[in-house]
Design a protein around this motif. Structure first.
Motif, PDB file in Angstrom:
ATOM      1  N   LYS A   1       0.850  -1.187   0.000  1.00  0.00           N
ATOM      2  CA  LYS A   1       0.000   0.000   0.000  1.00  0.00           C
ATOM      3  C   LYS A   1       0.883   1.234   0.000  1.00  0.00           C
ATOM      4  CE  LYS A   1      -4.130   1.660   2.388  1.00  0.00           C
ATOM      5  NZ  LYS A   1      -3.878   3.051   2.682  1.00  0.00           N
ATOM      6  N   ILE A   2       0.519   2.184  -0.817  1.00  0.00           N
ATOM      7  CA  ILE A   2       1.231   3.451  -0.811  1.00  0.00           C
ATOM      8  C   ILE A   2       0.221   4.551  -0.509  1.00  0.00           C
ATOM      9  CG2 ILE A   2       0.983   3.981  -3.267  1.00  0.00           C
ATOM     10  CD1 ILE A   2       3.966   4.829  -3.141  1.00  0.00           C
ATOM     11  N   THR A   3       0.663   5.543   0.237  1.00  0.00           N
ATOM     12  CA  THR A   3      -0.215   6.647   0.587  1.00  0.00           C
ATOM     13  C   THR A   3       0.485   7.961   0.245  1.00  0.00           C
ATOM     14  OG1 THR A   3      -1.137   5.357   2.406  1.00  0.00           O
ATOM     15  CG2 THR A   3      -1.528   7.730   2.466  1.00  0.00           C
ATOM     16  N   ILE A   4      -0.236   8.803  -0.451  1.00  0.00           N
ATOM     17  CA  ILE A   4       0.317  10.095  -0.873  1.00  0.00           C
ATOM     18  C   ILE A   4      -0.117  11.173   0.112  1.00  0.00           C
ATOM     19  CG2 ILE A   4       0.450  11.774  -2.760  1.00  0.00           C
ATOM     20  CD1 ILE A   4       1.495   8.956  -3.470  1.00  0.00           C
ATOM     21  N   VAL A   5       0.822  11.943   0.571  1.00  0.00           N
ATOM     22  CA  VAL A   5       0.511  12.994   1.551  1.00  0.00           C
ATOM     23  C   VAL A   5       1.174  14.309   1.139  1.00  0.00           C
ATOM     24  CG1 VAL A   5       0.225  11.371   3.459  1.00  0.00           C
ATOM     25  CG2 VAL A   5       2.487  12.282   2.963  1.00  0.00           C
TER      26      VAL A   5
ATOM     27  N   ASP B   1       5.366  10.254  -0.272  1.00  0.00           N
ATOM     28  CA  ASP B   1       4.686   8.959  -0.305  1.00  0.00           C
ATOM     29  C   ASP B   1       5.222   8.030   0.776  1.00  0.00           C
ATOM     30  OD1 ASP B   1       7.001   9.092  -1.829  1.00  0.00           O
ATOM     31  OD2 ASP B   1       6.198   8.020  -3.532  1.00  0.00           O
ATOM     32  N   ILE B   2       4.293   7.283   1.338  1.00  0.00           N
ATOM     33  CA  ILE B   2       4.574   6.355   2.427  1.00  0.00           C
ATOM     34  C   ILE B   2       4.249   4.943   1.953  1.00  0.00           C
ATOM     35  CG2 ILE B   2       3.988   5.730   4.803  1.00  0.00           C
ATOM     36  CD1 ILE B   2       2.931   8.587   5.181  1.00  0.00           C
ATOM     37  N   ILE B   3       5.162   4.019   2.210  1.00  0.00           N
ATOM     38  CA  ILE B   3       4.919   2.607   1.878  1.00  0.00           C
ATOM     39  C   ILE B   3       4.565   1.838   3.142  1.00  0.00           C
ATOM     40  CG2 ILE B   3       5.999   0.424   1.158  1.00  0.00           C
ATOM     41  CD1 ILE B   3       7.767   1.962  -0.715  1.00  0.00           C
ATOM     42  N   ASP B   4       3.489   1.099   3.090  1.00  0.00           N
ATOM     43  CA  ASP B   4       3.220   0.054   4.078  1.00  0.00           C
ATOM     44  C   ASP B   4       3.125  -1.216   3.278  1.00  0.00           C
ATOM     45  OD1 ASP B   4       2.929   1.816   6.208  1.00  0.00           O
ATOM     46  OD2 ASP B   4       0.826   2.177   5.716  1.00  0.00           O
TER      47      ASP B   4
END
Lengths: 311, 311, 311, 311
Positions: free
Chosen positions: A79-83, A103-106
């Motif tokens: 999952k990647i989340t753009i902030v 971007d953050i990777i989980d």
């Protein structure tokens, strides 16, 4: 003859790199401190020769897209989340109004195109060069055999088009590629597999992603146990395919991921998964310069990769 | 002369790729659908020429190690966790007793060696080619300008050794590299910067990591505003350095990350951060084949990278 | 006398709940399907009686703050990230200009104030009620004994002020609380420990957080092996303390976390860690209504909690 | 009469807590330093009275299960991973062979049963008590209004059974509960809404989870704008429902989440989402002791919760 000379020159230049008979796999032929395995086969001479394969300037991205929908071996996920940190409510930072996305990777590294490092697979908790799990596999990162140790993999790449060989777009799951099939295809393509090569199988299997993820994940055509021993004996650096796990699944025997065991812990041979070999096959590009820099995440088991083929 | 001919051939071969005068930066010179920016400067001809730079077969990993201690721009962090799913309490899976390690990332992409994609930086929420934040920056991934769009970056790499130029191991923070400095160093090194190149600055700054992380993060020497315009006008594909953010910090003016703005949204020029340029500088390797395949994480802003230099 | 009557009424009302002699701990006295252990001791009658302890209306949050600096058992970590999805570059959503913050957790549940569920600790991969690891511990969540199964823990809470007992602010690490100490303190405080109680030890140890995290993590005073058996035999629902791991560390013997084994798998008794008992001790609040609803994260091993004491 | 006296006593005891006319919502009536809003309505007297509602000893977990399949407001997601650190290849740690499971969360707090803290919703980047986003919303955690500030919420809980009112199992999406509906149901149930209460609506909507997640997420019945003002004027501490977002969706007007704005920033009233009200409704349990300790994650916007109702 040109090829024979080249190989001869190589053997003279790097006499220690000759494929050894595996007697006790827990002792690497490159010595007790070795952590890079078959990457030892890479020599400056081979790099120069591989670079000489570049003739058209066409490049190929061997990585596929990785995202939350990419089929993956359970329980892996991604999952990647753009902030936009610190920007909400502002026109941007400073007079030039700078705005930015981050971007953050989980996620698990083993999703999408990946290299299996030498710390990935073991035999009863013993890994490459006899390293025991308890001695190197800290929860915060491998103390040995981590991805940061993998040197640049710059090599002659060889594509074996198994789909063409079997006269199909998608080779059937469970189909095992062993010495016979490998030699037949190599001969048909006029390609010789040599020490220091990176060998890629094109099976068409990856074409199932997004169309039949369930079937994609449930099996795959791929390298057989005999084929794995054959390639390891040739001294290849890495073996890859356009499949999630390289080896034939359902497995040939009751052993589980035995091909992984032969390649990684027993021979130090890297595995490349979910390689986008289709464009190479379409161009009948059977020989090319292969370049891979694995992200140097300290202590990582695997690497999210996008190797580049150039010809 | 060889060089001049090469440039000439290039211009003839790719006449459309000439650097344009930036009039309205929100409209890409490569058309309204373009998402790859300066990667358009890469041509098969340039790839072939770049491959011809390989003469010794020596390779360089430009990535640095990334881990939980890597200094990073706040609030970025990085963590990897090693796990052994489904194995506790077993001797391994199946008769061959297969055991395995897997790894999970919880982290920001912008830690360690990274490429800034074209969706990273904007001017008041307007990004490369006029894309507005609200139109493409979904929280689950960029709908445009994502890392998966970046083609293979195979190019002539050029190293500018700024540390040598300033006669120091570590160039002082805030030192700006502008046209004057760039041209002086290029001339001193006998290197011409050309369209399609990847330009790397060696400053020695990265040597602070692990020794003085606080200073490392608080500033950096780097590209100046004028220098950024100069390189963009040359048509380089990417600019990098052995620093966390490429540009001179403290900034030259009150603008914040203006060099990023000039390169990314205004010219589509990629930025490479935390590049391990030391070994290249030590070898006076000022020209080389540069190869980078950015992991194709769908919709990612940046990429965790380890580009390979080969000469 | 009032107390004796109460206990009598209890025993009559719930005759099946009498603490059993542990013969084969792998078979729960509450039957082969039981997943909640000592929570079975909670009865409506006890809940009513516990609620009657509320006389002043004063409430106590037993949870401590959890964040990235909270000392935790390695390799556990914790991180929260605040984001503003979809708002950058807007004045807020819709005519009323709604803006919002959201938060993302990347962390281990076992950081800060936590309950250990019955799936946390085992003896050679056998857990509460004989459940074997391979049968219930899926990587994506426990299939049995998960946090979602824990019923409301509403009980009489009892505080044992060990710091007062030892005449110190912070009881020394390694100090073990066994039958003798527990009975002495209970007697001194005029408190009887009963079936269905939640017992909390106040040691002052938690006061080290932020002052000497290293010492905090390196040891702790706490429950001893004999004390654990004593409390389990009393039929308490849960035992907690203002320490990271409840039990005396360095351990009393060479066994590692034996107190955890006695409580969780062998008796189904829950463990509460990092409980903020200081305010209760300061008020000499030795008896109170204890209320805990564990977040129902499906298949979680532990729970991030903030139990409430009311008196 | 008993009730009237109680209210009278309350008003005398806590004269400052009378609901104020909202003139400038950016200034809290509890002073410029206030961070807890309507939790100020909670008094020891009310806690004692609420505890006296416990008569049967029956408890209710108001939290629902949260996992990777829980429908959530995009882009929120949730994932838990179970690991066994340091145990693979061992029979457990030490002579007593201790084994253990741990769990890692990668997820958004706003999935499943949650409390919205006062830092969640704003009006054009202004939040409760006039706090501006840039002043308190650090990416690493809210500097004000964080979950760790929320005191124990111990209150009289009131259930309003809207499903029964509308004679249906599941109230239709978009149905708004305003003063009229609230007063009708309260009267029908013989319940008076008072200052310091926690009010929960039962709509049956949560019954769609797992059956029609798409419909669940696409709308919901719930509190209307007028109803939100009504409840805020009553001085309730929190308002919740068995829906994902409390308020009627589709919204009554073009405003987006206006009910959230009225409750959180304008009145400091907490919101409770995905509350499992069904068992309370089935028991016609309209009045109860409500106890919630929000996990004290420093700087968190929301909380993963499982409040307990006791009667």
């Amino acid at each position: 003859m040109h090829r024979k000379l080249a190989v001869f020159a190589l053997l003279v230049a790097a006499p220690l790199a000759a494929p050894a008979v595996a007697q006790d796999w827990t002792k690497s032929k490159w010595g007790p401190a070795d952590e890079i395995g078959a990457a030892n086969y890479i020599t400056p001479e081979l790099v120069v020769k591989a670079a000489q394969l570049v003739k058209t300037g066409k490049t190929y991205a061997l990585g596929i897209e990785t995202n939350s929908k990419t089929p993956a071996y359970p329980p892996r996920g991604f999952k990647i989340t753009i902030v936009q940190p610190g920007q909400a409510g502002t026109p941007g930072l400073g007079p030039s109004k700078t705005t930015y996305n981050d971007d953050i990777i989980d996620g698990w590294v083993g999703v999408g195109s990946q290299i299996d490092g030498l710390g990935h697979i073991g035999v009863e908790y013993v890994y490459y060069n006899g390293n025991k799990l308890a001695d190197f596999a800290d929860a915060s990162g491998l103390k040995k055999l981590g991805a940061e140790k993998i040197p640049p993999i710059v090599a002659r790449g060889v594509l074996l088009d198994m789909a063409a060989h079997f006269g199909t777009d998608i080779v059937k799951e469970g189909t095992a590629f062993n010495t016979k099939e490998i030699e037949e295809v190599a001969k048909k393509q006029g390609i010789e597999i040599r020490q220091g090569d990176v060998v890629l199988f094109h099976t068409g299997w990856i074409g199932l992603i997004g169309k039949d993820d369930k079937r994609y994940n449930a099996g795959e055509p791929g390298l057989g146990v005999d084929g794995a021993k054959y390639l390891a004996s040739k001294g290849v650096v890495a073996v890859g395919a356009d499949t999630w796990g390289l080896e034939a699944v359902p497995f040939e025997t009751k052993n589980i991921f035995e091909v992984h065991q032969i390649l990684l812990p027993m021979n130090g041979t890297y595995i490349l998964e979910n390689m986008n070999t289709g464009p190479l096959a379409a161009d009948k590009a059977y020989e090319f310069l292969f370049v891979l820099g694995v992200p140097k995440i300290t202590g990582a088991v695997q690497g999210i990769i996008n190797p580049i083929a150039i010809r």
